[in-house]
Design a protein around this motif. Structure first.
Motif, PDB file in Angstrom:
ATOM      1  N   UNK A 198       0.823  -1.206   0.000  1.00  0.00           N
ATOM      2  CA  UNK A 198       0.000   0.000   0.000  1.00  0.00           C
ATOM      3  C   UNK A 198       0.864   1.265   0.000  1.00  0.00           C
ATOM      4  N   UNK A 199       1.939   1.253   0.782  1.00  0.00           N
ATOM      5  CA  UNK A 199       2.834   2.403   0.834  1.00  0.00           C
ATOM      6  C   UNK A 199       3.502   2.631  -0.513  1.00  0.00           C
ATOM      7  N   UNK A 200       3.875   1.543  -1.196  1.00  0.00           N
ATOM      8  CA  UNK A 200       4.528   1.672  -2.508  1.00  0.00           C
ATOM      9  C   UNK A 200       3.569   2.254  -3.540  1.00  0.00           C
ATOM     10  N   UNK A 201       2.278   1.924  -3.431  1.00  0.00           N
ATOM     11  CA  UNK A 201       1.283   2.454  -4.363  1.00  0.00           C
ATOM     12  C   UNK A 201       1.065   3.945  -4.154  1.00  0.00           C
ATOM     13  N   UNK A 202       1.183   4.397  -2.924  1.00  0.00           N
ATOM     14  CA  UNK A 202       0.967   5.813  -2.599  1.00  0.00           C
ATOM     15  C   UNK A 202       2.182   6.558  -2.975  1.00  0.00           C
TER      16      UNK A 202
END
Length: 185
Positions: free
Chosen positions: A181-185
């Motif tokens: 999720x952090x990588x997508x943001x």
């Protein structure tokens, strides 16, 4: 000022360090006595597991050279459960596989849950009693009952292992999903 919950008065102000002086926390047990004295706390729930893990870990290490592996596994599960779920870890298994739900149902207060907890807590004690002749010489337990007890407690401990592996795996999924999720943001 406060509300009534399970016969205990819950005050709206935040509990402070005085929970360290709750009787169950002083003696290291936060189960029955904590509920009885209306002295349950997040700290006590945490302390109860810590004390249990330390005691079992010492027994496993006395019993076998590889006993530290069981000790390490139980601490990994402790970290996984209390990190994400806190003191509510026993009631956080509603999306788990059916076997895990059945074991964890009602806070282990089912026949299957009792068998698992007996294997988890009882097996190292039982093995210690067998190894040092306490069951034979002090309690006069016949060898066939010792063998049957070892078999039943081992099966309960293996069921506990299935829950432990599931807990570790779901925590790994939680940690890796968070990073995705952090990588997508």
């Amino acid at each position: 000022m406060g509300s009534q919950s399970a016969g205990c008065v819950i005050f709206s102000f935040e509990m402070g360090l005085h929970v360290l002086l709750y009787w169950p926390n002083i003696i290291g047990v936060d189960g029955w006595l904590a509920r009885r004295l209306c002295q349950s706390s997040r700290f006590g729930a945490w302390l109860d597991v810590v004390v249990d893990n330390l005691g079992r870990g010492m027994l496993w290490s006395l019993l076998f050279k590889w006993g530290w592996l069981v000790f390490a596994l139980e601490w990994c599960v402790f970290v996984c459960n209390h990190n994400a779920r806190g003191d509510q870890w026993k009631s956080s298994f509603i999306t788990s596989p059916q076997l895990i739900q059945a074991i964890m149902a009602n806070g282990f207060r089912t026949p299957l849950g009792t068998w698992v907890v007996s294997g988890l807590h009882g097996l190292p004690l039982w093995l210690y009693g067998c190894q040092w002749g306490l069951l034979t010489h002090w309690l006069f337990v016949p060898p066939w009952i010792q063998a049957l007890g070892t078999l039943l407690l081992t099966a309960g401990r293996l069921l506990a292992l299935s829950v432990e592996i599931w807990c570790i795996w779901t925590h790994i999924e939680y940690l890796t999903n968070e990073e995705t999720q952090e990588a997508k943001n």
